[in-house]
Design a protein around this motif. Structure first.
Motif, PDB file in Angstrom:
ATOM      1  N   GLY A 164       1.000  -1.137   0.002  1.00 18.81           N
ATOM      2  CA  GLY A 164      -0.027   0.170  -0.001  1.00 18.81           C
ATOM      3  C   GLY A 164       0.848   1.254  -0.074  1.00 18.81           C
ATOM      4  N   TYR A 165       2.020   1.290  -0.307  1.00 19.53           N
ATOM      5  CA  TYR A 165       2.750   2.454  -0.531  1.00 19.53           C
ATOM      6  C   TYR A 165       2.215   3.600  -1.320  1.00 19.53           C
ATOM      7  N   ALA A 166       1.620   3.163  -2.343  1.00 15.90           N
ATOM      8  CA  ALA A 166       0.816   4.058  -3.394  1.00 15.90           C
ATOM      9  C   ALA A 166      -0.554   3.455  -3.616  1.00 15.90           C
ATOM     10  N   THR A 167      -1.329   4.318  -4.145  1.00 14.17           N
ATOM     11  CA  THR A 167      -2.728   3.846  -4.336  1.00 14.17           C
ATOM     12  C   THR A 167      -2.862   3.607  -5.901  1.00 14.17           C
ATOM     13  N   ASP A 168      -1.824   3.927  -6.647  1.00 23.37           N
ATOM     14  CA  ASP A 168      -1.829   3.899  -8.117  1.00 23.37           C
ATOM     15  C   ASP A 168      -1.851   2.319  -8.238  1.00 23.37           C
ATOM     16  N   PRO A 169      -2.801   1.874  -9.071  1.00 25.00           N
ATOM     17  CA  PRO A 169      -2.646   0.390  -9.343  1.00 25.00           C
ATOM     18  C   PRO A 169      -1.695  -0.333 -10.175  1.00 25.00           C
ATOM     19  N   ASN A 170      -0.889   0.756 -10.894  1.00 25.97           N
ATOM     20  CA  ASN A 170       0.299   0.437 -11.790  1.00 25.97           C
ATOM     21  C   ASN A 170       1.546   0.868 -11.173  1.00 25.97           C
ATOM     22  N   TYR A 171       1.452   1.069  -9.884  1.00 27.17           N
ATOM     23  CA  TYR A 171       2.681   1.645  -9.365  1.00 27.17           C
ATOM     24  C   TYR A 171       3.842   0.818  -9.463  1.00 27.17           C
ATOM     25  N   ALA A 172       3.742  -0.596  -9.421  1.00 30.25           N
ATOM     26  CA  ALA A 172       5.197  -1.446  -9.148  1.00 30.25           C
ATOM     27  C   ALA A 172       5.593  -1.501 -10.759  1.00 30.25           C
ATOM     28  N   ASP A 173       4.629  -1.642 -11.645  1.00 30.90           N
ATOM     29  CA  ASP A 173       4.981  -1.317 -13.102  1.00 30.90           C
ATOM     30  C   ASP A 173       5.821  -0.161 -13.484  1.00 30.90           C
ATOM     31  N   LYS A 174       5.301   0.833 -12.731  1.00 31.95           N
ATOM     32  CA  LYS A 174       6.074   2.148 -13.199  1.00 31.95           C
ATOM     33  C   LYS A 174       7.270   2.326 -12.598  1.00 31.95           C
ATOM     34  N   ILE A 175       7.650   1.775 -11.471  1.00 29.62           N
ATOM     35  CA  ILE A 175       8.912   1.553 -10.661  1.00 29.62           C
ATOM     36  C   ILE A 175       9.764   0.953 -11.680  1.00 29.62           C
ATOM     37  N   ILE A 176       9.387  -0.510 -12.037  1.00 27.40           N
ATOM     38  CA  ILE A 176      10.114  -1.167 -12.780  1.00 27.40           C
ATOM     39  C   ILE A 176      10.374  -0.555 -14.231  1.00 27.40           C
ATOM     40  N   SER A 177       9.494   0.097 -14.689  1.00 22.46           N
ATOM     41  CA  SER A 177       9.651   0.676 -16.241  1.00 22.46           C
ATOM     42  C   SER A 177      10.802   1.636 -15.947  1.00 22.46           C
TER      43      SER A 177
END
Length: 189
Positions: A164-177
Motif C-alpha cells: 500500500g505504498y501508493a494507491t496507483d494500481p500500476n505503481y509497481a509497473d511504473k517503478i520497474i519501467s
C-alpha cells in the motif's frame, strides 16, 4: 511580357517563403535538440547524485538501490516537484501529525478511480534525511516486511505496491519501467 514578370515575382515569393519555412524548421529542431540534451543531462545528473545516497542507504537496510532511485524519480518528478524542492520530500511520504507536515494536492486512486486530494506530507531538512526515512520506513514497518525478502527489484516493487505504498494500481509497473529504462539495476550489484 507582364505575365512573365508576375510569374517570376511569384516564384521569388514562393522560394523566399519556402526558405523561411526551412530556416524556421531548422532552428526549431535545433532548439528542441538542445532542450532534449539538457533534459538528458539533468536526468543523468539526478540519477548519479541520487545513486550515491541510495546505494549507501539501501545496502545498509537490505533494500534495492534501483527501487529507491526509481521511486524518488516517480515521487519527486526528478527532484523538480515543489514538495522535493522546498521540503526535501523525495518519496511522497505523508506526515502522521499535521504540525509535522505541509498540505499539497496529490493524485490518489480510490476504488480504482483517479482523483485529486489534499494530503499532509512530511517535511525533511535534507535529501539525505528523506532517503534515510524512506529506508527506515521500508525496513522497519511491519507492512513492508516482504520487501526485505525480495529476490530482485521486480519483486521488491511488487511487494511495495502490495503493502500500500501508493494507491496507483500500476505503481509497481511504473517503478520497474523507470529502472529498466535507465538501467538502474546496475546499482543493485
Amino acid at each position: 511580357m507582364k505575365i512573365k514578370k508576375i510569374g517570376c515575382g511569384c516564384l521569388v515569393i514562393i522560394i523566399t517563403f519556402l526558405a523561411i519555412i526551412f530556416l524556421m524548421s531548422f532552428f526549431i529542431n535545433r532548439a528542441q535538440e538542445k532542450r532534449d540534451l539538457e533534459e538528458k543531462n539533468y536526468r543523468e545528473n539526478y540519477i548519479e547524485d541520487s545513486a550515491k545516497l541510495a546505494v549507501r542507504i539501501a545496502k545498509r537496510n537490505d533494500l534495492f538501490p534501483s527501487v529507491m532511485i526509481a521511486q524518488s524519480i516517480l515521487e519527486s518528478n526528478w527532484g523538480r516537484s515543489q514538495l522535493s524542492l522546498e521540503y526535501n520530500n523525495y518519496f511522497g511520504i505523508k506526515a502522521v501529525k499535521k504540525k509535522d507536515g505541509i498540505v499539497f494536492e496529490t493524485e490518489e486512486y480510490v476504488e480504482g478511480k483517479s482523483g485529486r486530494y489534499m494530503e499532509n506530507f512530511k517535511k525533511y531538512s535534507s535529501k539525505s534525511e528523506s532517503f534515510n526515512h524512506y529506508a527506515k520506513l521500508l525496513s522497519t514497518a511491519k507492512r513492508y516486511s516482504k520487501v526485505k525478502t525480495a529476490k530482485d527489484y521486480k519483486e521488491a516493487a511488487k511487494y511495495i505496491q502490495e503493502a500500500g505504498y501508493a494507491t496507483d494500481p500500476n505503481y509497481a509497473d511504473k517503478i520497474i519501467s523507470v529502472i529498466e529504462k535507465y538501467n538502474l539495476n546496475r546499482y543493485d550489484e
